[in-house]
Scaffold this motif. Structure first.
Motif, mmCIF file in Angstrom:
data_model
loop_
_atom_site.group_PDB
_atom_site.id
_atom_site.type_symbol
_atom_site.label_atom_id
_atom_site.label_comp_id
_atom_site.label_asym_id
_atom_site.label_seq_id
_atom_site.Cartn_x
_atom_site.Cartn_y
_atom_site.Cartn_z
ATOM 1 N N SER A 44 0.858 -1.186 0.000
ATOM 2 C CA SER A 44 0.000 0.000 0.000
ATOM 3 C C SER A 44 0.888 1.227 0.000
ATOM 4 O O SER A 44 1.856 1.292 0.757
ATOM 5 C CB SER A 44 -0.861 0.073 1.258
ATOM 6 O OG SER A 44 -1.382 -1.154 1.594
ATOM 7 N N ALA A 45 0.538 2.181 -0.820
ATOM 8 C CA ALA A 45 1.295 3.438 -0.849
ATOM 9 C C ALA A 45 0.710 4.382 0.202
ATOM 10 O O ALA A 45 -0.503 4.442 0.394
ATOM 11 C CB ALA A 45 1.217 4.062 -2.230
ATOM 12 N N ARG A 46 1.598 5.113 0.868
ATOM 13 C CA ARG A 46 1.178 6.101 1.862
ATOM 14 C C ARG A 46 1.002 7.449 1.175
ATOM 15 O O ARG A 46 1.492 7.672 0.073
ATOM 16 C CB ARG A 46 2.238 6.234 2.959
ATOM 17 C CG ARG A 46 2.573 4.917 3.645
ATOM 18 C CD ARG A 46 3.838 5.046 4.462
ATOM 19 N NE ARG A 46 4.927 5.476 3.582
ATOM 20 C CZ ARG A 46 6.149 5.758 3.968
ATOM 21 N NH1 ARG A 46 6.479 5.680 5.222
ATOM 22 N NH2 ARG A 46 7.068 6.134 3.111
ATOM 23 N N GLU A 47 0.356 8.356 1.849
ATOM 24 C CA GLU A 47 0.160 9.705 1.307
ATOM 25 C C GLU A 47 1.520 10.356 1.016
ATOM 26 O O GLU A 47 1.693 11.021 0.000
ATOM 27 C CB GLU A 47 -0.654 10.563 2.284
ATOM 28 C CG GLU A 47 -0.969 11.950 1.750
ATOM 29 C CD GLU A 47 -1.751 11.962 0.440
ATOM 30 O OE1 GLU A 47 -1.485 12.848 -0.392
ATOM 31 O OE2 GLU A 47 -2.613 11.083 0.233
ATOM 32 N N ILE A 64 6.009 -1.871 -4.673
ATOM 33 C CA ILE A 64 6.224 -3.294 -4.431
ATOM 34 C C ILE A 64 7.435 -3.517 -3.528
ATOM 35 O O ILE A 64 8.313 -2.664 -3.424
ATOM 36 C CB ILE A 64 6.404 -4.089 -5.746
ATOM 37 C CG1 ILE A 64 7.627 -3.595 -6.527
ATOM 38 C CG2 ILE A 64 5.139 -4.065 -6.583
ATOM 39 C CD1 ILE A 64 7.976 -4.462 -7.735
ATOM 40 N N LYS A 65 7.434 -4.681 -2.912
ATOM 41 C CA LYS A 65 8.533 -5.105 -2.035
ATOM 42 C C LYS A 65 9.131 -6.363 -2.653
ATOM 43 O O LYS A 65 8.404 -7.269 -3.060
ATOM 44 C CB LYS A 65 7.961 -5.412 -0.653
ATOM 45 C CG LYS A 65 8.937 -5.946 0.351
ATOM 46 C CD LYS A 65 8.170 -6.202 1.644
ATOM 47 C CE LYS A 65 9.034 -6.799 2.711
ATOM 48 N NZ LYS A 65 8.264 -7.019 3.952
ATOM 49 N N PHE A 105 10.246 -0.726 -4.168
ATOM 50 C CA PHE A 105 10.275 -0.024 -5.450
ATOM 51 C C PHE A 105 9.017 0.824 -5.593
ATOM 52 O O PHE A 105 7.903 0.332 -5.410
ATOM 53 C CB PHE A 105 10.309 -1.018 -6.617
ATOM 54 C CG PHE A 105 11.639 -1.668 -6.843
ATOM 55 C CD1 PHE A 105 12.612 -1.045 -7.618
ATOM 56 C CD2 PHE A 105 11.918 -2.909 -6.307
ATOM 57 C CE1 PHE A 105 13.836 -1.654 -7.851
ATOM 58 C CE2 PHE A 105 13.142 -3.536 -6.526
ATOM 59 C CZ PHE A 105 14.103 -2.887 -7.298
ATOM 60 N N TYR A 106 9.204 2.088 -5.945
ATOM 61 C CA TYR A 106 8.111 3.009 -6.240
ATOM 62 C C TYR A 106 8.100 3.150 -7.760
ATOM 63 O O TYR A 106 9.095 3.615 -8.345
ATOM 64 C CB TYR A 106 8.364 4.360 -5.563
ATOM 65 C CG TYR A 106 8.483 4.236 -4.057
ATOM 66 C CD1 TYR A 106 7.410 4.530 -3.233
ATOM 67 C CD2 TYR A 106 9.669 3.801 -3.457
ATOM 68 C CE1 TYR A 106 7.509 4.408 -1.852
ATOM 69 C CE2 TYR A 106 9.777 3.667 -2.090
ATOM 70 C CZ TYR A 106 8.690 3.977 -1.290
ATOM 71 O OH TYR A 106 8.801 3.838 0.070
ATOM 72 N N LEU A 107 7.006 2.742 -8.404
ATOM 73 C CA LEU A 107 6.995 2.592 -9.854
ATOM 74 C C LEU A 107 5.957 3.475 -10.540
ATOM 75 O O LEU A 107 4.850 3.656 -10.041
ATOM 76 C CB LEU A 107 6.712 1.131 -10.214
ATOM 77 C CG LEU A 107 7.640 0.090 -9.586
ATOM 78 C CD1 LEU A 107 7.146 -1.306 -9.890
ATOM 79 C CD2 LEU A 107 9.058 0.283 -10.073
#
Length: 116
Positions: A44-47, A64-65, A105-107
């Motif tokens: 889950s992405a945070r604000e 993703i992890k 990773f933030y994609l």
């Protein structure tokens, strides 16, 4: 006791892109050079994650992890291309966990992956 995370959402292919040129030196496209495969878990992405992407003029489409393999320790992760379910992603940011067992990773989605 060591906690292990279940990375069972599937597999990503990671690698770099190389510019393909014609005999006259004109750019004619890109080629994906695969470097490996990693299991992943969607996170889950945070604000704060969305705000970071916005500051960088990017859009966060997926977080993703993955495990942190030794082969990635001396590579600039922001230069990697990620292929997941026939979709190509650009790495906005990549962070290790404190113990350096996992990478986050933030994609940003680039589009449908076409091997050319």
């Amino acid at each position: 006791m060591v906690q292990h995370s279940a990375l069972n959402d599937g597999f990503i292919h990671y690698g770099t892109k190389e510019t393909k040129r014609s005999e006259k030196g004109k750019r004619i496209g890109d080629a994906f050079l695969p470097q490996g495969i990693l299991a992943y878990q969607e996170m889950s992405a945070r604000e704060e994650d969305y705000q970071l992407a916005q500051v960088m003029s990017k859009s966060l489409d997926l977080k993703i992890k993955t495990p942190y393999p030794p082969s990635l320790q001396n590579i600039k992760k922001s230069k990697l291309t990620i292929i997941l379910n026939s979709t190509e992603y650009e790495v906005i940011k990549c962070d290790p966990d404190r113990a350096r067992n996992y990478l986050y990773f933030y994609l940003q989605e680039v589009g449908v992956f076409e091997q050319g």
